[in-house]
Enzyme design. Sequence first.
Site, PDB file in Angstrom:
ATOM      1  N   GLU A 212       0.825  -1.213   0.000  1.00  0.00           N
ATOM      2  CA  GLU A 212       0.000   0.000   0.000  1.00  0.00           C
ATOM      3  C   GLU A 212       0.856   1.258   0.000  1.00  0.00           C
ATOM      4  O   GLU A 212       0.544   2.247  -0.684  1.00  0.00           O
ATOM      5  CB  GLU A 212      -0.942   0.000   1.206  1.00  0.00           C
ATOM      6  CG  GLU A 212      -1.960  -1.129   1.229  1.00  0.00           C
ATOM      7  CD  GLU A 212      -3.050  -0.977   0.177  1.00  0.00           C
ATOM      8  OE1 GLU A 212      -3.037   0.016  -0.578  1.00  0.00           O
ATOM      9  OE2 GLU A 212      -3.912  -1.871   0.098  1.00  0.00           O
ATOM     10  N   ARG A 216       0.720   3.811  -3.318  1.00  0.00           N
ATOM     11  CA  ARG A 216       0.050   5.091  -3.070  1.00  0.00           C
ATOM     12  C   ARG A 216       1.040   6.228  -2.829  1.00  0.00           C
ATOM     13  O   ARG A 216       0.965   7.279  -3.478  1.00  0.00           O
ATOM     14  CB  ARG A 216      -0.888   4.964  -1.866  1.00  0.00           C
ATOM     15  CG  ARG A 216      -1.964   3.906  -2.029  1.00  0.00           C
ATOM     16  CD  ARG A 216      -3.015   4.008  -0.941  1.00  0.00           C
ATOM     17  NE  ARG A 216      -3.782   2.774  -0.825  1.00  0.00           N
ATOM     18  CZ  ARG A 216      -5.058   2.709  -0.469  1.00  0.00           C
ATOM     19  NH1 ARG A 216      -5.726   3.816  -0.199  1.00  0.00           N
ATOM     20  NH2 ARG A 216      -5.675   1.547  -0.360  1.00  0.00           N
ATOM     21  N   ASP A 356      -5.108  -9.945  -8.133  1.00  0.00           N
ATOM     22  CA  ASP A 356      -5.360  -9.093  -9.297  1.00  0.00           C
ATOM     23  C   ASP A 356      -4.121  -8.498  -9.962  1.00  0.00           C
ATOM     24  O   ASP A 356      -3.834  -8.761 -11.134  1.00  0.00           O
ATOM     25  CB  ASP A 356      -6.358  -7.990  -8.927  1.00  0.00           C
ATOM     26  CG  ASP A 356      -6.004  -7.269  -7.619  1.00  0.00           C
ATOM     27  OD1 ASP A 356      -4.958  -7.580  -7.012  1.00  0.00           O
ATOM     28  OD2 ASP A 356      -6.790  -6.392  -7.200  1.00  0.00           O
ATOM     29  N   GLU A 525     -11.875   0.549 -10.545  1.00  0.00           N
ATOM     30  CA  GLU A 525     -11.477  -0.432 -11.560  1.00  0.00           C
ATOM     31  C   GLU A 525     -12.325  -0.373 -12.825  1.00  0.00           C
ATOM     32  O   GLU A 525     -11.801  -0.501 -13.946  1.00  0.00           O
ATOM     33  CB  GLU A 525     -11.516  -1.841 -10.969  1.00  0.00           C
ATOM     34  CG  GLU A 525     -10.410  -2.127  -9.976  1.00  0.00           C
ATOM     35  CD  GLU A 525     -10.684  -1.533  -8.601  1.00  0.00           C
ATOM     36  OE1 GLU A 525      -9.722  -1.343  -7.828  1.00  0.00           O
ATOM     37  OE2 GLU A 525     -11.867  -1.239  -8.303  1.00  0.00           O
ATOM     38  N   THR A 612      -0.824   0.546 -10.384  1.00  0.00           N
ATOM     39  CA  THR A 612      -2.125   0.033  -9.988  1.00  0.00           C
ATOM     40  C   THR A 612      -2.911   1.027  -9.143  1.00  0.00           C
ATOM     41  O   THR A 612      -4.073   0.778  -8.826  1.00  0.00           O
ATOM     42  CB  THR A 612      -1.964  -1.316  -9.248  1.00  0.00           C
ATOM     43  OG1 THR A 612      -3.208  -2.020  -9.255  1.00  0.00           O
ATOM     44  CG2 THR A 612      -1.487  -1.098  -7.821  1.00  0.00           C
TER      45      THR A 612
END
Length: 629
Positions: A212, A216, A356, A525, A612
Site C-alpha cells: 500500500e 500510493r 489481481d 477499476e 495500480t
Amino acid sequence: MSKSLPYSRKDVEYDNAKFRHRSFFKVITQTLLTGNMRRECLSCSTGKFLGLLMVFGLACLMLTHANTTHSVSVGLTKDIRTNEEHKVVTDVGIRFKNLWRRAPRLPPRLSPDEKVKDPNVEEKWKARQNNVKEAFAHAWSGYKKFAMGYDELMPVSRLGVDGLGGLGATVVDALDSAMIMGLDEVVSEAGSWIESHLLERISQKGQVNLFETTIRVLGGLLSAYHLSGGDEGMNSAHKGPKPTVYLDIAKNLADHLLSAFTSSPTAIPFSDVVLRDSSAHPSPDGLSSTSEVSTLQLEFNYLSAISGDPKYSTEGMKVLAHLKTLPKVEGLVPIYISPHSGEFSGENIRLGSRGDSYYEYLLKVWLQQRAIQDGNFTYLYDMYEEAMRGVRHLLVQKSIPNELVFVGELPYGSKGSFSPKMDHLVCFLPGTLALGATKGITKEKAMKDNLLRFEDLENLKLAEDLAKTCFEMYSVTSTGLAPEIAYFHTKEYFEAGLDGGNKSSKYVNDIIIKHADRHNLLRPETVESLFVLYRITQDPKYREWGWQIFESFEKYTKVDSGGYSSLDDVTTLPPQRRDKMETFFLGETLKYLYLLFGESSVIPLDKFVFNTEAHLFPIKGVIKREDLT
C-alpha cells in the site's frame, strides 16, 4: 497462435489483387490465349481467321490513334481548320484510353485524430470533464477542512483517520490528479504539506504495509516528480516544490521500504515495514499476498531510472524472476506466497483481491522495460499471455439467462469446484486485456499496421465483453453503483431474492448480490477499464457508461460539507453512508473519469504506464514533452 493473422486491412482495400479490375486488353488477350476458347478457335480455319482478324484490328486501331493524334497536333500549329477533326479523333482516343485505365483507388481512411470532430460533441465532453474537476475540488475541500495530514477523510463525521500508517496518504495520492486537472491551488497546498511534513513522518511512524505504501505514497511522489518537470517531464507552471523535493523524499521512503526485501530469507519480501527503525516482518500468518509482492516493480524500476541507483530495481525484479520459476496452473497462480520458503501457499486462484495486480504488472512492467537496451524481459509478456489463456480456459463463463461474460474463481484449485464469484476488483482486467492487445495504440491503427494476432483479437473481444459486465454490475442496482462483490446465475448456482434492486434492468436475474457484499468503496477499476477501452477502440459508449457512473457517484455519495462517502448498501434507497472517503477516489476514480472525458492525445497509453494506483510513469525511450499537454 503466435503468427500474424492471414488477413489484414490491406486485404479489404479496393486494389487487392483478388478484386482488382482487369484492363480490357488483358481480358481479350487472356481469353484468346487460355482455356477452351483457345482450343476451339485454333482447331478450325474459321477460328484462326477470326483470331488473326481481331488481333490485326486491334493493332490498326492503336496505330491509327497514335498517328492521327500526332497529325492533329502538328495540324493545330498550321491550320485552325483541323479543330473539328482533332475533337473527333481525340474523343475516340480518350474512349480507347479509358479501356486501359485501372479502377481508381479509394481515398485513405482518416485516423481517429484526423477525423473531423463534431464541435457540439467536443463541448459536451469538455463540460463533463469540468464536472469531474469540480467533484475533485469538492472532495479535496472536505479533506482539507477536516482531515488535512491524515490518511483519509470521514466526511460524515468530519474527521480524519489514519488507516495506512499515518503518512498523509490522501495528500500524496491526490497530488498528480490535481496536476493533470490543472488545479494549481490544490497542487500548491498538497506540495507544501509534503515538503514540510512527509520526511518527518517517514522517520517517526511505525508499521506500514509494503504494498500500500509503495503504490500510493511512493508512486504518488514519483508521478508528481515527473509531472512537475523532473526527468524531462511537463514544463510545470504549477506552484509548489521543485521536482527534486519529490525525488529526494521518494528515495528516503524507498530506502526504508527496502528492509522488507533485505530482511527476507528469499526473494519474496515481507509484507510489513516499521519505518522508524527500517525493520520488516511478515504478516501474522507468515504469508504475503501474491499480488502485493509482484506489484512493486513499476515504482522501484522508475526510481532507479531517475536516481541512477540500481538497487531499487534490482530488489524489485528479483521477485518477478523468482515467480517465473514457480509451478503454475496454465499461467494462473495461488493468491498467497511464503517469504520463508519462496513457494506458493494453498490453491486458491482468483483475479480479485490478493491476486489481481500480479497479472496487471506482468504486462505493465514488460511495457515499461521492453525499450531498455540489452534488457531481457520477454519472459514477463510470455507469463502474461499464458495467464490470459488460462483465464479464458478456466475462469471465464457466461451467466443465465442473458449470457453476461464474467471471470469466476477456483477456491480449491483447478481440480476443485468453480465459484461464480467476481470481485469489483476484477474489473481492472478489461483495461489490461485491451492494453495487452494493442500495446496502447488504437485498435484501428493496430489493424491497419497488421499488428494484431488472432490471440490479441480474442483478448480484445473478452475485454469488451467483461467491460459490459462490469458496467451492468452498476446499472443493475437501485443506486447505479456497483457492489464490492457479485455472484452470477449459472446452471450450478442461483439464489433468489438477492438482486440489485433495479427491476427494469435486463440483467436483474443474472447478477446476485449477497447482503455482506453490497457496499461500495468508490472503487476505480471499472472506470479505469472504460478509460483504456475508449482510448483503444474510440467507441463513445465507454464515455457514456462512465458518465452514468459519475452521475450516480454525484447523486448518492456526495457530502454537502465536503468529500464523498462510501456506501453500505447499493441496492436500497436512500443508501446508508459508510463514512469513509478512500484515497483512491481522488487518486484513481476521478482521475480516470477526467481522462476518459478528455482528449485522447493527453498522456497517451503507448508512452505512459499507470501503476495500480493510477500514478503515471513515462515509458523510457518513447516519451516526448508534448505528450503531457
